[in-house]
Design a protein around this motif. Structure first.
Motif, short mmCIF file in Angstrom:
data_model
loop_
_atom_site.label_atom_id
_atom_site.label_comp_id
_atom_site.label_asym_id
_atom_site.label_seq_id
_atom_site.Cartn_x
_atom_site.Cartn_y
_atom_site.Cartn_z
N UNK A 196 1.89 3.44 -5.80
CA UNK A 196 2.04 4.86 -6.12
C UNK A 196 2.28 4.98 -7.62
N UNK A 197 1.39 5.67 -8.31
CA UNK A 197 1.58 5.87 -9.75
C UNK A 197 2.17 7.24 -10.00
N UNK A 198 3.23 7.27 -10.78
CA UNK A 198 3.79 8.55 -11.18
C UNK A 198 3.82 8.58 -12.71
N UNK A 199 3.41 9.68 -13.24
CA UNK A 199 3.38 9.87 -14.69
C UNK A 199 4.82 10.00 -15.20
N UNK A 200 5.15 9.19 -16.21
CA UNK A 200 6.53 9.14 -16.70
C UNK A 200 6.94 10.44 -17.37
N UNK A 226 1.79 -20.00 -8.66
CA UNK A 226 0.71 -20.97 -8.86
C UNK A 226 -0.41 -20.85 -7.85
N UNK A 227 -0.25 -19.99 -6.88
CA UNK A 227 -1.27 -19.85 -5.84
C UNK A 227 -2.30 -18.79 -6.25
N UNK A 228 -3.52 -18.93 -5.72
CA UNK A 228 -4.55 -17.93 -5.95
C UNK A 228 -4.55 -16.92 -4.81
N UNK A 229 -4.58 -15.65 -5.16
CA UNK A 229 -4.60 -14.60 -4.14
C UNK A 229 -5.86 -13.75 -4.29
N UNK A 230 -6.33 -13.25 -3.15
CA UNK A 230 -7.44 -12.29 -3.19
C UNK A 230 -6.84 -10.89 -3.08
N UNK A 231 -7.10 -10.07 -4.07
CA UNK A 231 -6.61 -8.69 -4.03
C UNK A 231 -7.80 -7.76 -3.81
N UNK A 232 -7.79 -7.05 -2.70
CA UNK A 232 -8.84 -6.05 -2.48
C UNK A 232 -8.30 -4.68 -2.84
N UNK A 233 -8.80 -4.16 -3.95
CA UNK A 233 -8.34 -2.84 -4.40
C UNK A 233 -9.35 -1.79 -3.92
N UNK A 234 -8.85 -0.85 -3.16
CA UNK A 234 -9.72 0.21 -2.66
C UNK A 234 -9.36 1.50 -3.38
N UNK A 235 -10.30 2.02 -4.12
CA UNK A 235 -10.05 3.24 -4.88
C UNK A 235 -10.42 4.41 -3.99
N UNK A 236 -9.50 5.34 -3.84
CA UNK A 236 -9.75 6.44 -2.91
C UNK A 236 -10.13 7.70 -3.67
N UNK A 264 2.33 17.97 -6.77
CA UNK A 264 2.01 18.31 -5.38
C UNK A 264 1.11 17.26 -4.73
N UNK A 265 0.12 16.81 -5.48
CA UNK A 265 -0.81 15.85 -4.90
C UNK A 265 -0.16 14.49 -4.70
N UNK A 266 0.80 14.14 -5.57
CA UNK A 266 1.51 12.88 -5.42
C UNK A 266 2.16 12.85 -4.05
N UNK A 267 2.84 13.93 -3.75
CA UNK A 267 3.55 14.02 -2.48
C UNK A 267 2.59 13.93 -1.32
N UNK A 268 1.52 14.73 -1.39
CA UNK A 268 0.57 14.76 -0.29
C UNK A 268 0.02 13.36 -0.05
N UNK A 269 -0.33 12.66 -1.13
CA UNK A 269 -0.94 11.34 -0.99
C UNK A 269 0.06 10.29 -0.51
N UNK A 270 1.29 10.38 -0.99
CA UNK A 270 2.26 9.37 -0.60
C UNK A 270 2.66 9.57 0.86
N UNK A 277 -2.44 5.34 -5.14
CA UNK A 277 -2.40 6.79 -4.95
C UNK A 277 -1.68 7.42 -6.13
N UNK A 278 -2.15 8.58 -6.50
CA UNK A 278 -1.58 9.26 -7.67
C UNK A 278 -2.06 10.69 -7.70
#
Lengths: 383, 604
Positions: free
Chosen positions: B104-108, B72-82, B114-120, B14-15
């Protein structure tokens, strides 16, 4: 010099391609009066040597004020030029400056005097309405000054800013404002331009000029025959760079005895190549080309457009109706074998209803309002 | 094929718009070698041309990444883009419900918007574990320490070991992957329980029919199962199940609890597979559906007409095709005296409208005329009935109207303190009701207002940006209906009402709008042979008037040496212009005139 030779080559070549009696000659485009008179003499001699020129033909040359000397005027007379068209535009030096003209009104007066003294009895003066900053007062002053000289003919054009001209880029901002109905800085707005155009018209008529076409006025009997030729779709051969022609099959020299010339029987509008060096180059090969060659084999032609019958009808209307006298039903029928009221029923009825067109004694013509709105009215005749 | 649930992570990013969501997704795909470099196209997940161009995500997308962690383990990552826009809020909430955690991505440089807040908050509402990441640390204006403090102060997340990354260059993105494993939870569920799977999106494919994107919460789903959609009641035989490769669908044997994947079942219409619905087995159903399903209703309506009347069937075909993929798009035929045959279309919001309009024009090569967008008004009639009004032309006679209501939104605007005054003025002008003003840190504030939806659907975003020089961000949420004094504004051209130009407006601003509309139309209607009055009326009362004066002069310049082709061209241009005109009474109105009134505030 080189160009003149090329032009003469084209004249000779064209004289073998087309035939028929020449009733008017118009030397124009740019400022032909700049050309050394010797060369002008050569051109006219070539024309007369190779074409069948009517002794009473109207022969016009365009000249700018200050470009004609006494000597030149006399030679023009002697080589059979009998009409001269002077591009004055305005009798106010500030307006001339805005137009980028290098002459002054005084220079025009001197030129006019030279021409009269040389014996020219048919002079046209070009004027313009709708100039930046032009007031009705200044316009009327221009017309009064000029008409007091009694030239036989006056052309009075409404200034139109066309894309691609230096004028256009300069006044573009204004033009856009005008289209949006906002006040303009210098150019007259639509209503002011209309006012100027109408004032000019009334003033010219009051001075004894007859309007015979949207922008052309003449003393009785002095209308420009060459111009009328354009409006009535007479054939003409344009020679030199960028020159335009209207060629009908009937005026081409037949290829083989008995065979109908032109094949299709349709007219063609032709434009010569525009670039001077290309023209000189191509014209030098012209003599080697059979004058009866197919049109696509003529190297100096740039564009050739075949006029369909419908296209010809459209032209008949939108050119013919520019004249105050309009067109005749009979002429339309003669040209196309169809009654005009059948072909253009809707357009004629609508324009009549709108008060822009009238019919009388077999003629169809635009009313005064119709001529003011000719763009609108004439577009109705396109299929 | 048994997959250990503890080795699965389902998460989303989310961002705020432009904070680097899609770029980070791309880096993660790249670093887990999910795609070869040749297949890699910038921003893999936004695969619509329009999405890439606008930098927004319109459809949810998902991708499975295989990541070998430091253990060392293999993981399955399911990334869902909203989807990243308020218009698609409901879709966002369903996508979040399919996840167990969120990055949560925030621009440095820009910090929280406003949208960051709403999404988080939305993510926290769904009990997601949130992993903060500070992006764009390579920018000269980056201030990651400040942003970390802001995240802790404003949102209340621990941000001291938040990865400080540059998604663009790939800096520290491996740290993000590692923290996804260590900090985000593995899914829970029981593969033996009755099937319970959440639909979070769907896609129409010409060969497979509808491809349903789902998250299996409980149980197992495999090809041959007879499944039932609990909300729509439709049932299907599953043809195929699988998971998401990057840009492709990879079939597998079964989807078990905790997995994210897709299923196909020769489904013809996305309407049967609504986002938020629960899939269960027809013969062994779960006790109750997953919570949170709702049918989304369009919020904004407008008329869409083909510029060329002959293209009406093409427009219908195009809308039908788009609808296959977009259950939220609604349309029904309507006719307008001025514009001919067209459709009244409903959209989730202005962006949705914009996107659909642009897709129609680009992908289907249609030239459209749009009428002013409006919201859904509730008209309470004197006979006690209520109608939902989507087309101003259908407004009953004022004598039959008891009162009207309009939809309101809760709006949050984040703005630097220099522009608070300007933004509050704007909200006030738009009939906003002030709620609160909070300073979230030195120099930045969160302004809350209640605003009528119809005041923000025109040009609110543009006005917001211009008045804050781009320093304001905005988010809103539907609040409900509120009684309001509304009137229908009609435009009369040469005494004839032009139906396509009518719209509903707040009584208090009717005069202002009317005046601007008349002015705009005056500039866009060419002169005719007669004078044309342009009037704006409320009921029978004329409240504004302009006049297009009669045309008096229209002449061509001289004929240059018999070259008549220029003359012909000018006349043809004039005639051609006429063809594209719409006839109302005896006045010809260019299409631009209809469009011009949509942008009344350009000169501000």
């Amino acid at each position: 010099m080189e160009y003149t030779l090329s032009l003469c080559q084209e004249i000779i070549w064209q004289s073998k391609r087309v035939f028929g009696r020449v009733t008017s000659i118009y030397i124009g485009g740019g400022t032909p009066s700049w050309l050394p008179v010797k060369l002008m003499e050569k051109i006219m001699d070539t024309v007369r040597d190779h074409f069948d020129v009517d002794p009473l033909a109207e022969v016009t040359i365009e000249a700018n004020p200050g470009t004609v000397t006494c000597e030149a005027a006399n030679i023009y007379q002697s080589i059979g030029i009998n009409r001269i068209s002077v591009g004055l535009q305005s009798a106010h030096n500030d307006e001339l400056q805005l137009l980028g003209r290098i002459h002054t009104y005084d220079r025009f007066l001197r030129t006019y005097e030279i021409l009269r003294q040389a014996g020219f009895e048919n002079i046209n003066v070009d004027l313009m309405t709708g100039l930046p900053g032009q007031t009705p007062g200044k316009l009327i002053e221009t017309i009064r000054r000029v008409s007091s000289l009694r030239p036989e003919h006056i052309s009075c054009y409404a200034l139109i800013i066309e894309e691609g001209t230096p004028f256009y880029s300069r006044y573009r901002a204004d033009d856009i404002r005008q289209k949006n109905g906002q006040p303009t800085m210098e150019l007259p707005n639509e209503d002011q331009a209309y006012e100027l155009m109408k004032r000019a018209q009334h003033e010219l008529i009051a001075h004894g000029y007859e309007q015979y076409e949207i922008s052309n006025y003449a003393k009785p009997g002095m209308a420009c025959r060459h111009n009328i030729g354009y409006w009535t779709r007479k054939t003409y051969v344009g020679m030199g760079i960028g020159a335009a022609s209207l060629i009908a099959p009937a005026c081409l020299v037949p290829q083989i005895e008995g065979e109908e010339a032109g094949g299709m029987g349709l007219e063609q509008r032709i434009t010569n190549i525009r670039h001077i060096y290309d023209y000189i180059e191509e014209a030098s090969h012209l003599m080697a080309i059979d004058p009866q060659a197919q049109i696509e084999d003529v190297p100096i032609y740039d564009q050739v457009q075949t006029i369909t019958r419908k296209g010809a009808m459209e032209e008949f209307m939108f050119l013919g109706l520019r004249q105050n006298a309009g067109i005749s039903r009979e002429d339309f029928y003669q040209a196309f074998g169809k009654p005009i009221d059948g072909v253009y029923q809707d357009a004629l009825l609508q324009l009549k209803k709108e008060g822009l067109l009238e019919t009388r004694e077999g003629r169809i013509f635009l009313t005064e309002q119709g001529l003011d709105l000719s763009n609108y009215a004439l577009s109705k005749f396109l299929f | 094929m048994a997959i250990d649930r503890s080795h699965i992570r389902n998460f989303c990013i989310v961002a705020h718009i432009d904070h680097g969501k899609s770029t980070l997704a791309d880096r993660m795909i790249e670093m887990t070698n999910t795609l070869t470099e040749r297949e890699m196209q910038a921003q893999v997940l936004d695969n619509m041309e329009l999405e890439r161009e606008r930098g927004i995500t319109i459809k949810s997308q998902a991708v499975r990444l295989i990541y070998t962690a430091k253990d060392g383990e293999e993981y399955i990552l399911n990334l869902i883009d909203t989807p990243g826009h308020v218009d698609f809020n409901y879709e966002v909430s369903r996508s979040l419900a399919a996840c167990d955690g969120a990055i949560l991505i925030v621009d440095a440089a820009q910090g929280i918007e406003a949208q960051t807040l709403a999404n988080v908050y939305l993510a926290l509402d769904h009990d997601l574990e949130v992993l903060p990441v500070i992006n764009k640390v390579d920018l000269p204006s980056a201030d990651p320490d400040r942003v970390a403090t802001e995240i802790e102060d404003v949102i209340g997340l621990v941000a001291e070991d938040a990865p400080r990354i540059s998604a663009k260059t790939g800096l520290n993105v491996d740290e993000v992957l590692e923290q996804v494993i260590t900090k985000l939870p593995a899914p829970e569920g029981d593969e033996k329980a009755p099937l319970q799977a959440l639909v979070f999106d769907s896609l129409y494919d010409a060969y497979k029919g509808v491809i349903v994107f789902c998250r299996v919460k409980e149980g197992t789903m495999k090809a041959g199962d007879k499944v039932k959609m609990m909300a729509t009641g439709a049932s299907f035989d599953v043809v195929e199940v699988g998971y998401f490769g990057a840009g492709q669908f990879l079939p597998c044997d079964e989807l078990t609890a905790g997995m994210v994947g897709y299923m196909t079942a020769s489904i013809k219409n996305v309407r049967d597979t609504r986002v938020g619905d629960t899939i269960t087995l027809a013969n062994n159903p779960c006790k109750e559906p997953l919570p949170g399903y709702k049918k989304v209703n369009p919020m904004v309506y407008c008329g869409l007409y083909p510029a060329d009347g002959a293209k009406y069937p093409d427009l219908r075909d195009a809308l039908e095709k788009l609808q296959l993929n977009d259950a939220a798009l609604q349309f029904e035929p309507e006719t307008s005296v001025a514009l001919g045959f067209g459709f009244r279309c409903g959209f989730l919001g202005l962006l949705h409208l914009d996107v659909i309009q642009e897709r129609l024009e680009r992908e289907y090569d249609l030239d459209l005329v749009t009428t002013a967008p409006g919201v859904v008004y509730r008209v309470h009639k004197t006979d006690g009935t209520m109608i939902e009004l989507t087309n101003p032309s259908n407004l009953p006679d004022p004598s039959e109207i008891e009162y009207m209501e309009e939809p309101m939104v809760d709006a949050e605007i984040m703005v630097t303190s220099d522009y608070i005054g300007a933004i509050m003025d704007l909200c006030q002008e738009r009939r906003g009701e002030y709620v609160s003003l909070e300073y979230i840190e030195e120099g930045r504030a969160l302004v809350k207002y209640i605003l009528p939806l119809n005041e923000i659907i025109y040009d609110f975003f543009d006005a917001l940006k211009s008045r804050s020089r781009g320093y304001a961000s905005f988010d809103y949420e539907m609040r409900g209906y509120q009684q309001s004094k509304l009137v229908k504004l009609d435009i009369l051209i040469n005494k004839e009402t032009v139906d396509a130009l009518s719209f509903i407006v707040f009584e208090g601003t009717a005069y202002e709008r009317a005046r601007k509309m008349c002015e705009k139309l005056k500039g866009n209607i060419p002169r005719h042979l007669f004078e044309i009055p342009i009037q704006a009326a409320v009921g029978s009362k004329i409240i504004a008037r302009e006049t297009v004066r009669a045309m008096r002069k229209d002449v061509l310049a001289k004929c240059y040496g018999g070259d008549i082709s220029r003359k012909r061209k000018l006349l043809e241009k004039q005639k051609e212009g006429k063809k594209r005109m719409r006839q109302v009474g005896n006045v010809e109105i260019p299409q631009e005139a209809f469009m011009s009134v949509l942008k009344l505030d350009d000169d501000n």
